[in-house]
Design a protein around this motif. Sequence first.
Motif, PDB file in Angstrom:
ATOM      1  N   ILE A 108       0.673  -1.182   0.022  1.00  0.00           N
ATOM      2  CA  ILE A 108       0.249   0.214  -0.052  1.00  0.00           C
ATOM      3  C   ILE A 108       0.911   1.150  -0.100  1.00  0.00           C
ATOM      4  O   ILE A 108       0.561   2.383  -0.735  1.00  0.00           O
ATOM      5  N   LEU A 109       1.915   1.171   0.725  1.00  0.00           N
ATOM      6  CA  LEU A 109       2.931   2.311   0.909  1.00  0.00           C
ATOM      7  C   LEU A 109       3.847   2.474  -0.335  1.00  0.00           C
ATOM      8  O   LEU A 109       4.361   3.636  -0.543  1.00  0.00           O
ATOM      9  N   LEU A 110       4.118   1.448  -1.348  1.00  0.00           N
ATOM     10  CA  LEU A 110       5.065   1.518  -2.225  1.00  0.00           C
ATOM     11  C   LEU A 110       4.739   2.633  -3.031  1.00  0.00           C
ATOM     12  O   LEU A 110       5.852   3.199  -3.663  1.00  0.00           O
ATOM     13  N   PRO A 111       3.750   2.907  -3.521  1.00  0.00           N
ATOM     14  CA  PRO A 111       3.504   4.044  -4.699  1.00  0.00           C
ATOM     15  C   PRO A 111       4.046   5.482  -3.860  1.00  0.00           C
ATOM     16  O   PRO A 111       4.534   6.482  -4.475  1.00  0.00           O
ATOM     17  N   PHE A 112       3.903   5.772  -2.525  1.00  0.00           N
ATOM     18  CA  PHE A 112       4.422   6.591  -1.896  1.00  0.00           C
ATOM     19  C   PHE A 112       5.887   6.735  -1.839  1.00  0.00           C
ATOM     20  O   PHE A 112       6.511   7.721  -1.801  1.00  0.00           O
ATOM     21  N   GLU A 113       6.446   5.589  -1.738  1.00  0.00           N
ATOM     22  CA  GLU A 113       7.813   5.393  -1.813  1.00  0.00           C
ATOM     23  C   GLU A 113       8.378   5.995  -3.037  1.00  0.00           C
ATOM     24  O   GLU A 113       9.427   6.936  -3.451  1.00  0.00           O
ATOM     25  N   ALA A 114       7.686   5.592  -4.285  1.00  0.00           N
ATOM     26  CA  ALA A 114       8.076   6.104  -5.597  1.00  0.00           C
ATOM     27  C   ALA A 114       7.815   7.552  -5.851  1.00  0.00           C
ATOM     28  O   ALA A 114       8.863   8.351  -6.358  1.00  0.00           O
ATOM     29  N   ARG A 115       6.788   8.145  -5.136  1.00  0.00           N
ATOM     30  CA  ARG A 115       6.422   9.436  -5.153  1.00  0.00           C
ATOM     31  C   ARG A 115       7.643  10.191  -4.581  1.00  0.00           C
ATOM     32  O   ARG A 115       7.911  11.381  -4.829  1.00  0.00           O
ATOM     33  N   SER A 116       7.772   9.946  -3.122  1.00  0.00           N
ATOM     34  CA  SER A 116       9.027  10.333  -2.479  1.00  0.00           C
ATOM     35  C   SER A 116      10.230  10.411  -3.298  1.00  0.00           C
ATOM     36  O   SER A 116      10.934  11.569  -3.158  1.00  0.00           O
ATOM     37  N   LEU A 117      10.828   9.232  -3.809  1.00  0.00           N
ATOM     38  CA  LEU A 117      12.005   9.286  -4.680  1.00  0.00           C
ATOM     39  C   LEU A 117      11.839  10.527  -5.759  1.00  0.00           C
ATOM     40  O   LEU A 117      13.012  11.140  -6.044  1.00  0.00           O
ATOM     41  N   VAL A 118      10.943  10.398  -6.549  1.00  0.00           N
ATOM     42  CA  VAL A 118      10.968  11.227  -7.615  1.00  0.00           C
ATOM     43  C   VAL A 118      10.723  12.756  -7.049  1.00  0.00           C
ATOM     44  O   VAL A 118      11.227  13.704  -7.796  1.00  0.00           O
ATOM     45  N   LEU A 119       9.867  13.030  -5.905  1.00  0.00           N
ATOM     46  CA  LEU A 119       9.932  14.288  -5.421  1.00  0.00           C
ATOM     47  C   LEU A 119      11.538  14.849  -4.993  1.00  0.00           C
ATOM     48  O   LEU A 119      11.751  15.910  -5.060  1.00  0.00           O
ATOM     49  N   THR A 120      12.144  14.025  -4.249  1.00  0.00           N
ATOM     50  CA  THR A 120      13.578  13.989  -4.019  1.00  0.00           C
ATOM     51  C   THR A 120      14.476  14.372  -5.251  1.00  0.00           C
ATOM     52  O   THR A 120      15.299  15.309  -5.200  1.00  0.00           O
ATOM     53  N   LYS A 121      14.349  13.644  -6.438  1.00  0.00           N
ATOM     54  CA  LYS A 121      15.240  13.946  -7.574  1.00  0.00           C
ATOM     55  C   LYS A 121      14.899  15.221  -8.179  1.00  0.00           C
ATOM     56  O   LYS A 121      15.630  15.992  -8.732  1.00  0.00           O
ATOM     57  N   ALA A 122      13.421  15.719  -7.791  1.00  0.00           N
ATOM     58  CA  ALA A 122      13.086  17.043  -8.508  1.00  0.00           C
ATOM     59  C   ALA A 122      13.436  18.314  -7.614  1.00  0.00           C
ATOM     60  O   ALA A 122      13.425  19.214  -7.995  1.00  0.00           O
ATOM     61  N   GLY A 123      14.112  17.821  -6.363  1.00  0.00           N
ATOM     62  CA  GLY A 123      14.566  18.884  -5.327  1.00  0.00           C
ATOM     63  C   GLY A 123      13.565  19.479  -4.504  1.00  0.00           C
ATOM     64  O   GLY A 123      13.837  20.576  -4.265  1.00  0.00           O
ATOM     65  N   ILE A 124      12.324  19.004  -4.543  1.00  0.00           N
ATOM     66  CA  ILE A 124      11.344  19.556  -4.025  1.00  0.00           C
ATOM     67  C   ILE A 124      11.355  19.042  -2.431  1.00  0.00           C
ATOM     68  O   ILE A 124      10.900  19.831  -1.656  1.00  0.00           O
ATOM     69  N   ILE A 125      11.672  18.009  -2.097  1.00  0.00           N
ATOM     70  CA  ILE A 125      11.917  17.654  -0.818  1.00  0.00           C
ATOM     71  C   ILE A 125      13.548  16.973  -0.633  1.00  0.00           C
ATOM     72  O   ILE A 125      14.042  16.637  -1.626  1.00  0.00           O
ATOM     73  N   SER A 126      13.887  17.232   0.579  1.00  0.00           N
ATOM     74  CA  SER A 126      15.519  16.491   0.728  1.00  0.00           C
ATOM     75  C   SER A 126      15.605  15.421   1.542  1.00  0.00           C
ATOM     76  O   SER A 126      14.512  14.853   2.010  1.00  0.00           O
TER      77      SER A 126
END
Length: 126
Positions: A108-126
């Motif tokens: 259930i949480l795996l899509p959120f992990e992918a979202r977190s990884l892509v937000l990090t790559k985009a520099g939106i979160i660290s």
Amino acid sequence: MSGLPFDLEVMRLAAQYAHGSPETCTHRATARSRICGDICHGGLEIGHDGLLHLQMRVEACIFCQASTAILMQLHQQFEHPVPSIEELSGLDARYALLARHEKRHGCILLPFEARSLVLTKAGIIS
């Protein structure tokens, strides 16, 4: 009781999932489950309006597909990159339905992990 390891409502939620095209996005990331082999590909475009346009494509079980379907509808509302199951259940009753399957919380949480990884790559979160 249907004899299935999940209810029919989970199947209905998973049926709402539609493949996105993360490979066409500027920022891309992939999350993999070492437990069950599910794979979530995430892509992100930042629109001129400042909105985040998320694309997801999963090769995953019914729980991951259902979670992704809901995430795609609500992703602008999440304050945390990877919220807890409790936070999700409080935000949307559909997550409360999924959360009843405790052994599948990782899916259930795996899509959120992918979202977190892509937000990090985009520099939106660290």
